[in-house]
Write a protein that holds these residues in place. Structure first.
Motif, mmCIF file in Angstrom:
data_model
loop_
_atom_site.group_PDB
_atom_site.id
_atom_site.type_symbol
_atom_site.label_atom_id
_atom_site.label_comp_id
_atom_site.label_asym_id
_atom_site.label_seq_id
_atom_site.Cartn_x
_atom_site.Cartn_y
_atom_site.Cartn_z
ATOM 1 N N ALA A 1 1.949 3.686 9.872
ATOM 2 C CA ALA A 1 2.276 3.241 11.228
ATOM 3 C C ALA A 1 1.811 1.809 11.428
ATOM 4 O O ALA A 1 0.912 1.330 10.749
ATOM 5 N N ARG A 2 2.427 1.154 12.380
ATOM 6 C CA ARG A 2 1.969 -0.169 12.800
ATOM 7 C C ARG A 2 1.751 -0.098 14.309
ATOM 8 O O ARG A 2 2.641 0.280 15.052
ATOM 9 N N THR A 3 0.542 -0.417 14.730
ATOM 10 C CA THR A 3 0.241 -0.505 16.155
ATOM 11 C C THR A 3 0.076 -1.985 16.488
ATOM 12 O O THR A 3 0.126 -2.830 15.599
ATOM 13 N N LEU B 1 -3.241 -2.829 14.458
ATOM 14 C CA LEU B 1 -3.559 -2.479 13.084
ATOM 15 C C LEU B 1 -2.353 -1.881 12.384
ATOM 16 O O LEU B 1 -1.563 -1.181 12.994
ATOM 17 N N ARG B 2 -2.246 -2.148 11.083
ATOM 18 C CA ARG B 2 -1.259 -1.447 10.257
ATOM 19 C C ARG B 2 -1.990 -0.307 9.569
ATOM 20 O O ARG B 2 -2.956 -0.521 8.827
ATOM 21 N N ILE B 3 -1.530 0.911 9.812
ATOM 22 C CA ILE B 3 -2.120 2.088 9.192
ATOM 23 C C ILE B 3 -1.270 2.431 7.980
ATOM 24 O O ILE B 3 -0.082 2.737 8.111
ATOM 25 N N ASP B 4 -1.856 2.341 6.794
ATOM 26 C CA ASP B 4 -1.110 2.534 5.553
ATOM 27 C C ASP B 4 -0.908 3.992 5.187
ATOM 28 O O ASP B 4 0.078 4.337 4.541
ATOM 29 N N SER B 5 -1.849 4.853 5.565
ATOM 30 C CA SER B 5 -1.643 6.267 5.253
ATOM 31 C C SER B 5 -2.369 7.135 6.274
ATOM 32 O O SER B 5 -3.418 6.768 6.804
ATOM 33 N N THR C 1 -8.296 17.770 11.469
ATOM 34 C CA THR C 1 -9.006 16.576 11.019
ATOM 35 C C THR C 1 -8.063 15.733 10.165
ATOM 36 O O THR C 1 -7.415 16.253 9.252
ATOM 37 N N TYR C 2 -8.001 14.448 10.480
ATOM 38 C CA TYR C 2 -7.097 13.509 9.803
ATOM 39 C C TYR C 2 -7.891 12.368 9.190
ATOM 40 O O TYR C 2 -8.985 12.037 9.650
ATOM 41 N N VAL C 3 -7.307 11.762 8.165
ATOM 42 C CA VAL C 3 -7.882 10.562 7.547
ATOM 43 C C VAL C 3 -6.852 9.442 7.701
ATOM 44 O O VAL C 3 -5.690 9.594 7.324
ATOM 45 N N PHE C 4 -7.293 8.330 8.279
ATOM 46 C CA PHE C 4 -6.453 7.161 8.488
ATOM 47 C C PHE C 4 -6.963 6.022 7.604
ATOM 48 O O PHE C 4 -8.158 5.723 7.628
ATOM 49 N N THR C 5 -6.082 5.424 6.822
ATOM 50 C CA THR C 5 -6.436 4.283 5.985
ATOM 51 C C THR C 5 -5.635 3.075 6.461
ATOM 52 O O THR C 5 -4.425 3.185 6.669
ATOM 53 N N ALA C 6 -6.320 1.961 6.644
ATOM 54 C CA ALA C 6 -5.653 0.768 7.172
ATOM 55 C C ALA C 6 -6.145 -0.479 6.460
ATOM 56 O O ALA C 6 -7.277 -0.526 5.963
ATOM 57 N N ARG C 7 -5.283 -1.468 6.421
ATOM 58 C CA ARG C 7 -5.659 -2.773 5.858
ATOM 59 C C ARG C 7 -6.435 -3.575 6.889
ATOM 60 O O ARG C 7 -6.163 -3.498 8.081
ATOM 61 N N ARG C 8 -7.345 -4.360 6.396
ATOM 62 C CA ARG C 8 -8.095 -5.246 7.273
ATOM 63 C C ARG C 8 -7.135 -6.319 7.812
ATOM 64 O O ARG C 8 -6.363 -6.893 7.053
#
Length: 129
Positions: free
Chosen positions: A88-90, A93-97, A120-127
């Motif tokens: 997703a892109r907010t 932040l861009r959330i990669d997974s 429970t979820y895990v969000f990974t995002a680029r700096r």
């Protein structure tokens, strides 16, 4: 190195985008009262990580309602919205997974007339930057 924005603000935007029923019924306050209707709570779980290029956050997302069916249905709809597509892109932040560590299940709550279903979820995002 650019600091991450508050992940909670990006998640609030993402949840409302992917599950519009949560608009104005979403937050980090655990003061749900019977008769309030649907409420979606989200909170960080200890254990995420970050590097120079990306970060990972573990987040509990719970739905509250006056019936088990309503709480579970909301949690399953939210799950479908968050996991498809799994990026997703907010505005922040861009959330990669987006992955799920724990599927929706009933969680205890002090008031037996209130039903709480969480996942429970895990969000990974680029700096950013």
């Amino acid at each position: 190195m650019t600091p991450f924005p508050m992940i909670e603000l990006a998640l609030k935007e993402l949840i409302v985008d992917r599950y519009p029923a949560a608009e104005n019924k979403l937050g980090g306050d655990l003061s749900y009262e019977r008769g309030q209707g649907l409420y979606v709570w989200y909170g960080l779980v200890p254990g995420g990580s970050s590097s120079q290029t990306e970060g990972e956050w573990i987040v509990d997302i719970d739905t509250f309602a006056d019936s088990y069916g309503a709480a579970m249905q909301a949690s399953l709809a939210l799950e479908a919205g968050l996991l498809s597509p799994s990026y997703a892109r907010t505005s922040l932040l861009r959330i990669d997974s987006i992955t799920q560590n724990e599927s929706p299940s009933e969680r205890p709550w002090d008031d037996e007339a209130v039903f709480r279903v969480g996942a429970t979820y895990v969000f990974t995002a680029r700096r950013p930057g």
